[in-house]
Design a protein around this motif. Structure first.
Motif, PDB file in Angstrom:
ATOM      1  N   SER A 152       0.831  -1.209   0.000  1.00  0.00           N
ATOM      2  CA  SER A 152       0.000   0.000   0.000  1.00  0.00           C
ATOM      3  C   SER A 152       0.864   1.257   0.000  1.00  0.00           C
ATOM      4  O   SER A 152       0.516   2.254  -0.646  1.00  0.00           O
ATOM      5  CB  SER A 152      -0.973  -0.001   1.179  1.00  0.00           C
TER       6      SER A 152
ATOM      7  N   GLU B 139       2.209   1.734  -3.526  1.00  0.00           N
ATOM      8  CA  GLU B 139       1.155   2.258  -4.399  1.00  0.00           C
ATOM      9  C   GLU B 139       0.899   3.741  -4.120  1.00  0.00           C
ATOM     10  O   GLU B 139       0.686   4.532  -5.043  1.00  0.00           O
ATOM     11  CB  GLU B 139      -0.122   1.446  -4.242  1.00  0.00           C
ATOM     12  N   LYS B 140       0.924   4.133  -2.843  1.00  0.00           N
ATOM     13  CA  LYS B 140       0.746   5.546  -2.484  1.00  0.00           C
ATOM     14  C   LYS B 140       1.872   6.383  -3.062  1.00  0.00           C
ATOM     15  O   LYS B 140       1.638   7.461  -3.627  1.00  0.00           O
ATOM     16  CB  LYS B 140       0.708   5.694  -0.960  1.00  0.00           C
TER      17      LYS B 140
ATOM     18  N   GLN C 233       3.716   5.705  -5.703  1.00  0.00           N
ATOM     19  CA  GLN C 233       3.547   5.766  -7.160  1.00  0.00           C
ATOM     20  C   GLN C 233       2.455   6.760  -7.545  1.00  0.00           C
ATOM     21  O   GLN C 233       2.600   7.513  -8.512  1.00  0.00           O
ATOM     22  CB  GLN C 233       3.229   4.380  -7.707  1.00  0.00           C
ATOM     23  N   LYS C 234       1.376   6.799  -6.777  1.00  0.00           N
ATOM     24  CA  LYS C 234       0.301   7.752  -7.037  1.00  0.00           C
ATOM     25  C   LYS C 234       0.808   9.191  -6.851  1.00  0.00           C
ATOM     26  O   LYS C 234       0.515  10.073  -7.657  1.00  0.00           O
ATOM     27  CB  LYS C 234      -0.877   7.481  -6.112  1.00  0.00           C
ATOM     28  N   ASP C 235       1.569   9.423  -5.779  1.00  0.00           N
ATOM     29  CA  ASP C 235       2.138  10.753  -5.547  1.00  0.00           C
ATOM     30  C   ASP C 235       3.035  11.177  -6.709  1.00  0.00           C
ATOM     31  O   ASP C 235       2.982  12.328  -7.150  1.00  0.00           O
ATOM     32  CB  ASP C 235       2.932  10.786  -4.240  1.00  0.00           C
TER      33      ASP C 235
ATOM     34  N   ASP D  24       2.840  10.134  -9.851  1.00  0.00           N
ATOM     35  CA  ASP D  24       1.962  10.388 -10.996  1.00  0.00           C
ATOM     36  C   ASP D  24       1.269  11.746 -10.896  1.00  0.00           C
ATOM     37  O   ASP D  24       1.043  12.412 -11.906  1.00  0.00           O
ATOM     38  CB  ASP D  24       0.910   9.287 -11.135  1.00  0.00           C
ATOM     39  N   GLU D  25       0.936  12.148  -9.671  1.00  0.00           N
ATOM     40  CA  GLU D  25       0.230  13.419  -9.451  1.00  0.00           C
ATOM     41  C   GLU D  25       1.181  14.598  -9.257  1.00  0.00           C
ATOM     42  O   GLU D  25       0.740  15.727  -9.066  1.00  0.00           O
ATOM     43  CB  GLU D  25      -0.705  13.288  -8.254  1.00  0.00           C
TER      44      GLU D  25
END
Length: 53
Positions: free
Chosen positions: A22, A25-26, A28-30, A32-33
């Motif tokens: 998790s 994934e967090k 990777q999301k950061d 991407d954003e």
């Protein structure tokens, strides 16, 4: 992911694996954003944190 764990793994092993996944994934999301800090900001924050101790 869980299928790759050994048969004799503990509940704690499963929880840790899910926790790490998790966090990855967090992160990777950061990325991407665009929620990133540049080197100088990290250095500044670390300097402040280390000097408080």
């Amino acid at each position: 992911m869980i299928d790759k764990l050994p048969e004799n793994c503990s509940i704690e092993d499963i929880q840790y694996t899910l926790y790490v996944r998790s966090k990855i994934e967090k992160g990777q999301k950061d990325i991407d954003e665009g929620n990133l800090l540049d080197h100088n900001e990290v250095k500044s924050r670390m300097d402040k944190w280390l000097n408080r101790q």
